[in-house]
Motif scaffolding. Sequence first.
Motif, PDB file in Angstrom:
ATOM      1  N   TYR A 295     -74.721 -13.135  -4.015  1.00  0.00           N
ATOM      2  CA  TYR A 295     -73.628 -14.248  -4.534  1.00  0.00           C
ATOM      3  C   TYR A 295     -72.483 -14.336  -4.184  1.00  0.00           C
ATOM      4  CZ  TYR A 295     -70.476 -15.883  -8.341  1.00  0.00           C
ATOM      5  OH  TYR A 295     -69.661 -16.546  -9.114  1.00  0.00           O
ATOM      6  N   SER A 296     -71.868 -15.584  -4.169  1.00  0.00           N
ATOM      7  CA  SER A 296     -70.553 -15.595  -3.768  1.00  0.00           C
ATOM      8  C   SER A 296     -69.916 -16.824  -4.742  1.00  0.00           C
ATOM      9  CB  SER A 296     -70.460 -16.124  -2.646  1.00  0.00           C
ATOM     10  OG  SER A 296     -68.907 -16.754  -2.275  1.00  0.00           O
ATOM     11  N   PRO A 297     -68.835 -16.643  -5.398  1.00  0.00           N
ATOM     12  CA  PRO A 297     -68.232 -17.880  -6.196  1.00  0.00           C
ATOM     13  C   PRO A 297     -67.635 -18.757  -5.499  1.00  0.00           C
ATOM     14  CG  PRO A 297     -66.567 -15.896  -5.984  1.00  0.00           C
ATOM     15  CD  PRO A 297     -67.803 -15.553  -5.309  1.00  0.00           C
ATOM     16  N   SER A 298     -67.815 -18.697  -4.032  1.00  0.00           N
ATOM     17  CA  SER A 298     -67.048 -19.887  -3.184  1.00  0.00           C
ATOM     18  C   SER A 298     -67.918 -20.098  -2.179  1.00  0.00           C
ATOM     19  CB  SER A 298     -65.730 -19.323  -2.789  1.00  0.00           C
ATOM     20  OG  SER A 298     -64.987 -20.145  -1.666  1.00  0.00           O
ATOM     21  N   LEU A 299     -67.767 -21.257  -1.551  1.00  0.00           N
ATOM     22  CA  LEU A 299     -68.320 -21.909  -0.526  1.00  0.00           C
ATOM     23  C   LEU A 299     -67.834 -21.033   1.068  1.00  0.00           C
ATOM     24  CD1 LEU A 299     -68.926 -25.378  -1.061  1.00  0.00           C
ATOM     25  CD2 LEU A 299     -70.563 -23.640  -1.583  1.00  0.00           C
ATOM     26  N   VAL A 300     -67.014 -20.160   0.950  1.00  0.00           N
ATOM     27  CA  VAL A 300     -65.965 -19.663   1.959  1.00  0.00           C
ATOM     28  C   VAL A 300     -67.128 -18.901   2.548  1.00  0.00           C
ATOM     29  CG1 VAL A 300     -65.084 -17.418   0.727  1.00  0.00           C
ATOM     30  CG2 VAL A 300     -63.997 -18.479   2.662  1.00  0.00           C
ATOM     31  N   VAL A 301     -67.946 -18.227   2.257  1.00  0.00           N
ATOM     32  CA  VAL A 301     -69.146 -17.480   2.910  1.00  0.00           C
ATOM     33  C   VAL A 301     -69.432 -18.155   4.121  1.00  0.00           C
ATOM     34  CG1 VAL A 301     -71.456 -16.503   2.909  1.00  0.00           C
ATOM     35  CG2 VAL A 301     -69.761 -16.230   0.917  1.00  0.00           C
ATOM     36  N   GLN A 302     -69.544 -19.481   4.147  1.00  0.00           N
ATOM     37  CA  GLN A 302     -70.128 -20.423   5.288  1.00  0.00           C
ATOM     38  C   GLN A 302     -69.126 -20.161   6.388  1.00  0.00           C
ATOM     39  OE1 GLN A 302     -70.378 -24.276   2.766  1.00  0.00           O
ATOM     40  NE2 GLN A 302     -72.778 -23.978   2.728  1.00  0.00           N
ATOM     41  N   ASP A 303     -68.028 -19.851   6.222  1.00  0.00           N
ATOM     42  CA  ASP A 303     -67.166 -19.857   7.378  1.00  0.00           C
ATOM     43  C   ASP A 303     -67.125 -18.671   8.003  1.00  0.00           C
ATOM     44  OD1 ASP A 303     -65.944 -22.300   6.496  1.00  0.00           O
ATOM     45  OD2 ASP A 303     -64.184 -21.429   5.433  1.00  0.00           O
ATOM     46  N   PHE A 304     -68.094 -17.730   7.430  1.00  0.00           N
ATOM     47  CA  PHE A 304     -68.135 -16.224   8.047  1.00  0.00           C
ATOM     48  C   PHE A 304     -69.496 -15.947   8.498  1.00  0.00           C
ATOM     49  CE2 PHE A 304     -64.228 -16.191   5.450  1.00  0.00           C
ATOM     50  CZ  PHE A 304     -63.482 -15.367   6.259  1.00  0.00           C
TER      51      PHE A 304
ATOM     52  N   PRO B 289     -72.114  -3.497  11.249  1.00  0.00           N
ATOM     53  CA  PRO B 289     -70.688  -3.298  11.125  1.00  0.00           C
ATOM     54  C   PRO B 289     -69.984  -4.636  11.062  1.00  0.00           C
ATOM     55  CG  PRO B 289     -71.283  -1.599  12.636  1.00  0.00           C
ATOM     56  CD  PRO B 289     -72.568  -2.600  12.413  1.00  0.00           C
ATOM     57  N   ASP B 290     -70.522  -5.630  11.871  1.00  0.00           N
ATOM     58  CA  ASP B 290     -70.104  -6.893  11.942  1.00  0.00           C
ATOM     59  C   ASP B 290     -70.341  -7.746  10.566  1.00  0.00           C
ATOM     60  OD1 ASP B 290     -68.679  -9.322  12.855  1.00  0.00           O
ATOM     61  OD2 ASP B 290     -70.599  -9.808  13.742  1.00  0.00           O
ATOM     62  N   PHE B 291     -71.472  -7.484  10.168  1.00  0.00           N
ATOM     63  CA  PHE B 291     -72.081  -8.315   8.861  1.00  0.00           C
ATOM     64  C   PHE B 291     -71.148  -7.689   7.820  1.00  0.00           C
ATOM     65  CE2 PHE B 291     -74.467  -8.072   5.012  1.00  0.00           C
ATOM     66  CZ  PHE B 291     -74.697  -9.260   4.817  1.00  0.00           C
ATOM     67  N   LEU B 292     -71.036  -6.365   7.866  1.00  0.00           N
ATOM     68  CA  LEU B 292     -70.058  -5.940   6.664  1.00  0.00           C
ATOM     69  C   LEU B 292     -68.845  -6.441   6.627  1.00  0.00           C
ATOM     70  CD1 LEU B 292     -71.527  -1.797   6.531  1.00  0.00           C
ATOM     71  CD2 LEU B 292     -72.052  -3.989   4.814  1.00  0.00           C
ATOM     72  N   GLY B 293     -68.130  -6.394   7.872  1.00  0.00           N
ATOM     73  CA  GLY B 293     -66.615  -6.825   7.873  1.00  0.00           C
ATOM     74  C   GLY B 293     -66.723  -8.335   7.428  1.00  0.00           C
ATOM     75  N   ARG B 294     -67.706  -9.188   7.901  1.00  0.00           N
ATOM     76  CA  ARG B 294     -67.713 -10.674   7.512  1.00  0.00           C
ATOM     77  C   ARG B 294     -67.788 -10.548   6.020  1.00  0.00           C
ATOM     78  NH1 ARG B 294     -68.918 -14.293  11.722  1.00  0.00           N
ATOM     79  NH2 ARG B 294     -68.866 -13.157  13.789  1.00  0.00           N
ATOM     80  N   THR B 295     -68.596 -10.026   5.383  1.00  0.00           N
ATOM     81  CA  THR B 295     -68.897 -10.280   3.934  1.00  0.00           C
ATOM     82  C   THR B 295     -67.778  -9.607   3.149  1.00  0.00           C
ATOM     83  OG1 THR B 295     -70.348  -8.212   3.908  1.00  0.00           O
ATOM     84  CG2 THR B 295     -71.692 -10.320   4.117  1.00  0.00           C
ATOM     85  N   ARG B 296     -67.290  -8.619   3.638  1.00  0.00           N
ATOM     86  CA  ARG B 296     -65.956  -8.081   3.024  1.00  0.00           C
ATOM     87  C   ARG B 296     -64.850  -9.039   3.001  1.00  0.00           C
ATOM     88  NH1 ARG B 296     -66.879  -2.703   6.247  1.00  0.00           N
ATOM     89  NH2 ARG B 296     -68.071  -1.438   4.732  1.00  0.00           N
ATOM     90  N   GLU B 297     -64.667  -9.786   3.933  1.00  0.00           N
ATOM     91  CA  GLU B 297     -63.746 -10.571   4.248  1.00  0.00           C
ATOM     92  C   GLU B 297     -63.937 -12.096   3.326  1.00  0.00           C
ATOM     93  OE1 GLU B 297     -60.434 -12.579   7.421  1.00  0.00           O
ATOM     94  OE2 GLU B 297     -62.146 -11.409   8.052  1.00  0.00           O
TER      95      GLU B 297
ATOM     96  N   LEU C 259     -66.129 -12.255   0.927  1.00  0.00           N
ATOM     97  CA  LEU C 259     -66.045 -12.189  -0.759  1.00  0.00           C
ATOM     98  C   LEU C 259     -64.749 -11.834  -1.103  1.00  0.00           C
ATOM     99  CD1 LEU C 259     -69.553 -10.273  -1.159  1.00  0.00           C
ATOM    100  CD2 LEU C 259     -69.040 -12.609  -1.654  1.00  0.00           C
ATOM    101  N   GLY C 260     -63.976 -11.033  -0.576  1.00  0.00           N
ATOM    102  CA  GLY C 260     -62.488 -10.800  -0.843  1.00  0.00           C
ATOM    103  C   GLY C 260     -61.841 -12.271  -1.024  1.00  0.00           C
ATOM    104  N   ILE C 261     -61.880 -12.843  -0.003  1.00  0.00           N
ATOM    105  CA  ILE C 261     -61.230 -14.297  -0.269  1.00  0.00           C
ATOM    106  C   ILE C 261     -61.844 -15.129  -1.126  1.00  0.00           C
ATOM    107  CG2 ILE C 261     -60.998 -16.499   1.002  1.00  0.00           C
ATOM    108  CD1 ILE C 261     -60.948 -15.177   3.892  1.00  0.00           C
ATOM    109  N   ALA C 262     -63.271 -15.010  -1.676  1.00  0.00           N
ATOM    110  CA  ALA C 262     -63.704 -15.731  -2.529  1.00  0.00           C
ATOM    111  C   ALA C 262     -62.997 -15.405  -4.074  1.00  0.00           C
ATOM    112  CB  ALA C 262     -65.179 -15.639  -2.595  1.00  0.00           C
ATOM    113  N   SER C 263     -63.129 -13.784  -4.124  1.00  0.00           N
ATOM    114  CA  SER C 263     -62.651 -13.548  -5.233  1.00  0.00           C
ATOM    115  C   SER C 263     -61.217 -13.857  -5.635  1.00  0.00           C
ATOM    116  CB  SER C 263     -62.518 -11.958  -5.346  1.00  0.00           C
ATOM    117  OG  SER C 263     -62.082 -11.161  -6.460  1.00  0.00           O
ATOM    118  N   GLU C 264     -60.329 -13.868  -4.518  1.00  0.00           N
ATOM    119  CA  GLU C 264     -58.892 -14.143  -4.588  1.00  0.00           C
ATOM    120  C   GLU C 264     -58.629 -15.721  -4.910  1.00  0.00           C
ATOM    121  OE1 GLU C 264     -56.127 -12.505  -4.857  1.00  0.00           O
ATOM    122  OE2 GLU C 264     -57.553 -10.746  -5.000  1.00  0.00           O
TER     123      GLU C 264
END
Length: 94
Positions: free
Chosen positions: A19-28, A38-46, A48-53
């Motif tokens: 789940y993501s509350p924003s379409l920003v995931v498409q940028d990552f 490790p790359d996948f985790l870094g991308r999803t952390r960033e 989902l962090g942006i989406a939450s903000e």
Amino acid sequence: MPVMHFHVRWPDQSETRCYSPSLVVQDFLTPGQAYLLPDFLGRTREALGIASERVRAKFGFACSQAMDQLAEIEQIAQRFHQQPQAQVTVLRFD
């Protein structure tokens, strides 16, 4: 805010609908693309962090569902931590 889901396949061939509350995931993340863990985790952390903000900016509070999703992703990823070439494939968005 437009909600989206992204589907991933883990190194053991299991799949998770995320789940993501924003379409920003498409940028990552890109459907059809495999990422080293490790790359996948870094991308999803960033992402989902942006989406939450973005939720915080709009509604005044962070998105707990995005953070819960990130926690689930990180918990699943722990199973593959000892596999240096482990890859996660992004299957699709919906």
